[in-house]
Scaffold this motif. Structure first.
Motif, short mmCIF file in Angstrom:
data_model
loop_
_atom_site.label_atom_id
_atom_site.label_comp_id
_atom_site.label_asym_id
_atom_site.label_seq_id
_atom_site.Cartn_x
_atom_site.Cartn_y
_atom_site.Cartn_z
N ALA A 234 2.04 -14.01 3.02
CA ALA A 234 0.98 -13.02 2.87
C ALA A 234 0.51 -12.52 4.24
N VAL A 235 0.40 -13.42 5.20
CA VAL A 235 0.01 -13.03 6.56
C VAL A 235 0.98 -11.97 7.09
N GLN A 236 2.25 -12.20 6.92
CA GLN A 236 3.27 -11.27 7.41
C GLN A 236 3.19 -9.93 6.68
N TRP A 237 2.96 -9.96 5.38
CA TRP A 237 2.88 -8.71 4.61
C TRP A 237 1.71 -7.86 5.07
N PHE A 238 0.54 -8.48 5.21
CA PHE A 238 -0.65 -7.73 5.60
C PHE A 238 -0.57 -7.25 7.05
N ALA A 239 0.03 -8.06 7.91
CA ALA A 239 0.20 -7.62 9.31
C ALA A 239 1.05 -6.36 9.36
N ASN A 240 2.13 -6.33 8.57
CA ASN A 240 3.00 -5.16 8.52
C ASN A 240 2.27 -3.96 7.91
N PHE A 241 1.47 -4.22 6.87
CA PHE A 241 0.73 -3.14 6.21
C PHE A 241 -0.23 -2.46 7.19
N TYR A 242 -1.02 -3.25 7.89
CA TYR A 242 -2.00 -2.68 8.82
C TYR A 242 -1.33 -2.05 10.03
N ASN A 243 -0.25 -2.66 10.48
CA ASN A 243 0.44 -2.14 11.66
C ASN A 243 0.99 -0.74 11.42
N LYS A 244 1.43 -0.46 10.21
CA LYS A 244 2.00 0.85 9.88
C LYS A 244 0.93 1.93 9.71
N ARG A 245 -0.31 1.51 9.53
CA ARG A 245 -1.34 2.47 9.18
C ARG A 245 -2.28 2.83 10.32
N GLY A 246 -2.01 2.34 11.50
CA GLY A 246 -2.74 2.78 12.68
C GLY A 246 -4.19 2.35 12.66
N ASP A 247 -5.02 3.11 13.40
CA ASP A 247 -6.41 2.72 13.61
C ASP A 247 -7.38 3.84 13.23
N ASN A 248 -7.03 4.60 12.20
CA ASN A 248 -7.87 5.75 11.87
C ASN A 248 -8.50 5.67 10.48
N THR A 249 -8.52 4.47 9.90
CA THR A 249 -9.13 4.31 8.60
C THR A 249 -10.18 3.22 8.64
N PRO A 250 -11.38 3.46 8.16
CA PRO A 250 -12.40 2.40 8.10
C PRO A 250 -11.91 1.25 7.26
N LYS A 251 -12.34 0.05 7.60
CA LYS A 251 -11.88 -1.11 6.85
C LYS A 251 -12.36 -1.04 5.41
N ASP A 252 -11.48 -1.49 4.50
CA ASP A 252 -11.78 -1.61 3.08
C ASP A 252 -12.18 -0.29 2.43
N SER A 253 -11.57 0.81 2.86
CA SER A 253 -11.87 2.08 2.23
C SER A 253 -11.27 2.18 0.84
N GLY A 254 -10.21 1.38 0.59
CA GLY A 254 -9.52 1.46 -0.69
C GLY A 254 -8.70 2.72 -0.81
N GLN A 255 -8.48 3.41 0.30
CA GLN A 255 -7.75 4.67 0.28
C GLN A 255 -6.73 4.66 1.41
N SER A 256 -5.62 5.34 1.20
CA SER A 256 -4.61 5.42 2.25
C SER A 256 -5.18 6.19 3.44
N PRO A 257 -4.83 5.80 4.67
CA PRO A 257 -5.43 6.40 5.86
C PRO A 257 -5.01 7.83 6.11
N ALA A 258 -5.94 8.60 6.63
CA ALA A 258 -5.68 9.91 7.23
C ALA A 258 -5.32 10.99 6.23
N GLU A 259 -5.19 10.66 4.95
CA GLU A 259 -4.82 11.68 3.98
C GLU A 259 -5.68 11.54 2.73
N PRO A 260 -6.04 12.67 2.09
CA PRO A 260 -6.86 12.59 0.89
C PRO A 260 -6.10 11.98 -0.27
N GLY A 261 -6.84 11.48 -1.22
CA GLY A 261 -6.22 10.91 -2.40
C GLY A 261 -7.26 10.23 -3.25
N THR A 262 -6.88 9.77 -4.43
CA THR A 262 -7.82 9.07 -5.30
C THR A 262 -7.99 7.63 -4.81
#
Length: 348
Positions: A234-262
């Motif tokens: 799980a540590v490896q999965w989450f590290a990869n998830f956050y690493n791909k998504r950069g630093d432009n999304t507030p934590k725990d937004s529940g939404q994919s970063p940088a783009e609109p969506g539900t």
């Protein structure tokens, strides 16, 4: 944390918490045995019967026999200690703590007693007392790496990270081949994951992964339980998830970063069950999890950031895995997302 599981399980693994290793108690000196065989034999037999009961898993019988022995010899510290092990094996932590208080009061210079006492006090969430026991253990064995384990673990629980890292460094210096400090270091990093934005989380999880990988390298001859394997994955999965998504999304937004969506929509979530052991000890607190909500509508990896003893962490993970939800939608396509999920436990 199996705990002590729990990543908070580390307390149980290194403590004498579930150990049923038996030792012969020297009740009388050889001279007294020679002069008074009639007096000595009954207590020897009680001790032997208790040890036999422990060996076959009859912990209730063993506890009754060791209790009988402590009544006959109230100043026999080893008898009190063995009584505590019988109580622990029977999941009676409060009674074990009482027996260990007797043992350490009679013999304050026996490291085994303080090591087990620290572990039990942590499981009961009596952190101040556990810290005292951990420091006493260090005082008795300052040149033994394992002596620093509980103080480091308690410092992580208290989020005194610099103190914890100092103890970890001492462990490595005293025993470079020990896997335990790297387990602690990985746990320390996990404790810091809730703070910061995505990139900070990615870096922290990568550090945790490196620590756990080192732990597994040094622990080749030891067992690596399914729970720990799951947490490392799980540590490896989450590290990869956050690493791909950069630093432009507030934590725990529940939404994919940088783009609109539900946003993520939880349809059904059950409260976790309280364990019998936790109710008996009055254990309360919060379990904090990092949960992957997959694009296909299933729950992915669940990472324990903060845990509790007596099976509460496991119950929280079970509850998280049963959450029903609608995934995040981005550009009309379901995508993976991550949320922190918190479960509160209270006996009141």
């Amino acid at each position: 944390m199996k705990g002590y599981d729990r990543i908070t399980r580390k307390v149980p693994r290194k403590s004498c918490y579930y150990s049923v290793q038996m030792r012969t108690i020297a009740i009388f000196s050889l001279t007294l045995l020679f002069l008074c065989p009639v007096l000595a034999q009954p207590q020897d037999q009680v001790n032997a019967d208790a040890a036999a009961a422990m060996k076959v898993g009859n912990f209730d019988k063993a506890a009754k026999l060791y209790k009988k022995l402590t009544k006959a010899e109230p100043n026999n510290a080893e008898a009190w200690y063995q009584l505590s092990l019988a109580y622990l094996a029977d999941k009676k932590d409060e009674k074990a703590a009482d027996a260990l208080e007797k043992a350490t009061g009679i013999s304050s210079k026996e490291p085994r007693y303080w090591r087990t006492f620290a572990s039990v006090l942590i499981s009961l969430d009596r952190i101040a007392q556990a810290e005292m026991a951990a420091k006493k253990l260090i005082g008795l064995q300052p040149n033994v790496a394992d002596s620093y384990f509980f103080y480091a673990f308690i410092s992580i629980l208290k989020e005194e990270f610099l103190t914890a890292e100092t103890q970890i460094e001492k462990m490595i210096a005293l025993n470079p081949s020990s896997p335990d400090p790297y387990f602690l270091r990985g746990s320390l990093y996990l404790r810091q994951v809730p703070d910061g934005r995505y990139q900070h989380r990615a870096e922290t999880l990568q550090k945790a992964d490196a620590a756990f990988q080192r732990y597994t390298e040094l622990n080749k001859n030891g067992p690596l339980g399914a729970y720990l394997r799951e947490q490392i994955a799980a540590v490896q999965w989450f590290a990869n998830f956050y690493n791909k998504r950069g630093d432009n999304t507030p934590k725990d937004s529940g939404q994919s970063p940088a783009e609109p969506g539900t946003k993520l929509a939880v349809k059904k979530a059950k409260a976790p069950n309280y364990t019998r052991e936790a109710k008996e000890t009055g254990l309360s607190g919060v379990v904090l999890l990092l949960v992957a909500f997959r694009a296909d509508g299933t729950i992915g990896p669940v990472l324990v950031l903060r845990g509790l003893g007596n099976g509460l962490t496991e119950k929280a993970v079970e509850a998280a895995k049963q959450i029903k939800f609608n995934p995040v939608i981005k550009n009309d396509v379901p995508v993976d997302s991550v949320r922190q999920v918190e479960y509160s436990f209270s006996v009141y």
